[in-house]
Design an enzyme around this catalytic site. Structure first.
Site, PDB file in Angstrom:
ATOM      1  N   ASP A 229       0.835  -1.198   0.000  1.00 38.33           N
ATOM      2  CA  ASP A 229       0.000   0.000   0.000  1.00 38.33           C
ATOM      3  C   ASP A 229       0.877   1.257   0.000  1.00 38.33           C
ATOM      4  O   ASP A 229       1.961   1.274   0.576  1.00 38.33           O
ATOM      5  CB  ASP A 229      -0.900  -0.021   1.248  1.00 38.33           C
ATOM      6  CG  ASP A 229      -2.060   0.932   1.129  1.00 38.33           C
ATOM      7  OD1 ASP A 229      -2.335   1.418   0.017  1.00 38.33           O
ATOM      8  OD2 ASP A 229      -2.704   1.205   2.163  1.00 38.33           O
TER       9      ASP A 229
ATOM     10  N   ASN B 273     -10.269  -2.417  -6.843  1.00 42.67           N
ATOM     11  CA  ASN B 273      -9.468  -1.517  -7.681  1.00 42.67           C
ATOM     12  C   ASN B 273     -10.064  -1.305  -9.065  1.00 42.67           C
ATOM     13  O   ASN B 273      -9.717  -0.341  -9.757  1.00 42.67           O
ATOM     14  CB  ASN B 273      -8.039  -2.038  -7.834  1.00 42.67           C
ATOM     15  CG  ASN B 273      -7.226  -1.984  -6.562  1.00 42.67           C
ATOM     16  OD1 ASN B 273      -6.280  -2.740  -6.370  1.00 42.67           O
ATOM     17  ND2 ASN B 273      -7.591  -1.078  -5.648  1.00 42.67           N
TER      18      ASN B 273
END
Length: 257
Positions: A37, A85
């Site tokens: 991340d 996503n």
């Protein structure tokens, strides 16, 4: 680079060497999951583009796997693209898919890693599906770290797919739904997950300071240890990795007991 930065770099390297020297390789996690991340925030902080951040994150992967090899880790699961996503804007998603496909090709061409896709193939473009299949086939006999590339992956979706797989398998074998219901247990569900017969992650590392799972390997991480690191993924260093291993080694795992 000024003198202060050079001295800081030297001290970090010396510290990393000291931490590595005290690691007990017998206590190293055999399976590490990584929630990579912070690519976009790293890029923003550097005054760069989102695409550049994703490329920098991709370039970190082989370096990270090299550290894992040095410390006898056997399985690594890299979360490259979640099912969520796909909701991102097309101008970000399309380049990201290309970067991820390049990552898979690079890992397969390296010759050190055995590549395995975890995720829902139907969500991915046909070209990426072919790339993943070719990577798995070309690396199947490699005696190195098993690298799970989690692409189009969601923890809830994985469990749903496992249930669907069990039902279809029962139908193929002529097993009634009643008999299937009687035979369902934890081991059966585990066999139908994307990771199949693999060991569950011992340690999950999440970078960027976020302290949540976001649906990562919900079933497999029931007894995993977690290490949350404030560093954005593209800036993740060997010393950060070694700190995670040291922290893991210091814990007393109870597995719910």
């Amino acid at each position: 680079m000024n003198l202060r930065d050079k001295l800081r770099g030297l001290l970090v390297r010396l510290y990393a060497r000291r931490v590595e020297g005290h690691l007990d390789h017998a206590q190293v996690p055999k399976h590490i999951g990584v929630i990579m991340d912070g690519n976009r925030r790293w890029a923003k902080a550097a005054g760069s583009t989102t695409v550049h951040g994703h490329r920098a994150g991709a370039e970190k992967i082989e370096e990270f796997l090299g550290w894992c090899s040095e410390t006898d880790v056997g399985v690594v699961t890299l979360w490259l693209l979640s099912t969520d996503n796909f909701d991102r804007a097309e101008e970000e998603l399309v380049p990201l898919l290309g970067i991820i496909e390049d990552v898979v090709r690079t890992l397969a061409a390296d010759g050190r890693w055995r590549v395995h896709h975890v995720g829902t193939p139907d969500l991915l473009p046909a070209g990426m599906q072919r790339t993943l299949k070719e990577a798995e086939e070309s690396t199947a006999d490699i005696d190195g770290i098993l690298v799970n590339v989690a692409i189009g992956y969601g923890g809830r979706q994985e469990i749903a797919d496992a249930v669907r797989s069990m039902i279809l398998d029962a139908q193929d074998k002529g097993v009634s739904m009643e008999d299937l219901a009687e035979s369902v247990d934890i081991d059966m569900i585990g066999r139908h997950l994307y990771t199949g017969a693999q060991p569950d992650p011992d340690l999950v590392i999440r970078t960027s300071g976020e302290q949540r799972l976001s649906g990562f390997m919900l079933w497999q991480t029931a007894h995993s240890e977690y290490y949350f690191c404030d560093v954005f993924w593209p800036a993740f260093r060997k010393v950060d990795f070694l700190r995670a291993l040291r922290d893991y080694e210091a814990r007393h795992r109870r597995f719910g007991g």
